[in-house]
Design a protein around this motif. Structure first.
Motif, PDB file in Angstrom:
ATOM      1  N   VAL A 112       0.839  -1.203   0.000  1.00  0.00           N
ATOM      2  CA  VAL A 112       0.000   0.000   0.000  1.00  0.00           C
ATOM      3  C   VAL A 112       0.872   1.250   0.000  1.00  0.00           C
ATOM      4  O   VAL A 112       2.027   1.208   0.401  1.00  0.00           O
ATOM      5  N   ALA A 113       0.287   2.338  -0.467  1.00  0.00           N
ATOM      6  CA  ALA A 113       0.973   3.628  -0.487  1.00  0.00           C
ATOM      7  C   ALA A 113      -0.046   4.721  -0.202  1.00  0.00           C
ATOM      8  O   ALA A 113      -1.254   4.531  -0.387  1.00  0.00           O
ATOM      9  N   LEU A 114       0.454   5.856   0.212  1.00  0.00           N
ATOM     10  CA  LEU A 114      -0.396   7.012   0.482  1.00  0.00           C
ATOM     11  C   LEU A 114      -0.901   7.592  -0.827  1.00  0.00           C
ATOM     12  O   LEU A 114      -0.174   7.655  -1.819  1.00  0.00           O
ATOM     13  N   VAL A 115      -2.152   8.032  -0.826  1.00  0.00           N
ATOM     14  CA  VAL A 115      -2.722   8.742  -1.964  1.00  0.00           C
ATOM     15  C   VAL A 115      -3.542   9.902  -1.409  1.00  0.00           C
ATOM     16  O   VAL A 115      -4.250   9.747  -0.414  1.00  0.00           O
ATOM     17  N   ASP A 116      -3.381  11.059  -2.021  1.00  0.00           N
ATOM     18  CA  ASP A 116      -4.168  12.232  -1.637  1.00  0.00           C
ATOM     19  C   ASP A 116      -5.306  12.352  -2.633  1.00  0.00           C
ATOM     20  O   ASP A 116      -5.090  12.571  -3.815  1.00  0.00           O
ATOM     21  N   ARG A 117      -6.521  12.210  -2.139  1.00  0.00           N
ATOM     22  CA  ARG A 117      -7.708  12.270  -2.997  1.00  0.00           C
ATOM     23  C   ARG A 117      -8.474  13.545  -2.669  1.00  0.00           C
ATOM     24  O   ARG A 117      -9.300  13.540  -1.768  1.00  0.00           O
ATOM     25  N   ASN A 118      -8.129  14.610  -3.353  1.00  0.00           N
ATOM     26  CA  ASN A 118      -8.793  15.906  -3.140  1.00  0.00           C
ATOM     27  C   ASN A 118      -8.730  16.358  -1.687  1.00  0.00           C
ATOM     28  O   ASN A 118      -9.715  16.788  -1.101  1.00  0.00           O
ATOM     29  N   GLY A 119      -7.541  16.232  -1.085  1.00  0.00           N
ATOM     30  CA  GLY A 119      -7.340  16.662   0.293  1.00  0.00           C
ATOM     31  C   GLY A 119      -7.577  15.580   1.332  1.00  0.00           C
ATOM     32  O   GLY A 119      -7.225  15.763   2.493  1.00  0.00           O
ATOM     33  N   ASP A 120      -8.171  14.454   0.947  1.00  0.00           N
ATOM     34  CA  ASP A 120      -8.353  13.326   1.863  1.00  0.00           C
ATOM     35  C   ASP A 120      -7.195  12.365   1.684  1.00  0.00           C
ATOM     36  O   ASP A 120      -6.877  11.969   0.560  1.00  0.00           O
TER      37      ASP A 120
END
Length: 143
Positions: A112-120
């Motif tokens: 898994v990796a971090l993802v920024d989804r429109n600020g989330d």
């Protein structure tokens, strides 16, 4: 006898509040082979979970409430529990997969990796839904 009833009611309510905590079993230590996972003491769980979340650039609450997405932006499931090794390092996430049966599986942190989804802040994986379903099922600690 009548004095015991209110005291017993208070004890039941206190026990119910503890059982309803949103942090129950959010952080566990990986078990020895064949043994059930063990919840960590609150102080150790808090420190380890905070460190694990920081490794993803998230707060503990963000990591424990994160959704898991595919690279194609499909919502695959929700993080339920953080699993640590004996040294306190995060090794797996327990993810409740979307779909029938509320299946919970152990997802290696390396997948898994971090993802920024429109600020989330959420997590993303290259694993397919079929690969996720084939991961080891999560068996929660005995209470």
């Amino acid at each position: 006898m009548n004095r015991l009833v209110p005291f017993a009611a208070v004890l039941c309510l206190a026990g119910a509040a503890a059982a309803c905590s949103d942090r129950d079993d959010d952080v566990v230590q990986a078990p020895a082979p064949g043994a059930p996972p063990a919840p960590l003491p609150d102080r150790q769980a808090d420190a380890a979970a905070t460190n694990a979340a920081l490794a993803f650039g998230m707060t503990r609450d963000q990591l424990e409430d994160a959704d898991l997405y595919s690279r194609a932006d499909a919502d695959l499931g929700d993080v339920e529990t953080l699993v640590l090794d004996a040294s306190g390092a995060l090794t797996h996430l327990v993810v409740e997969l979307n779909g029938p049966g509320d299946m919970k599986v152990l997802v290696p942190v390396a997948d898994v990796a971090l993802v920024d989804r429109n600020g989330d802040k959420d997590l993303v994986t290259d694993l397919t839904p079929g690969q996720l379903q084939a991961l080891p099922a999560w068996t929660p600690p005995a209470r």
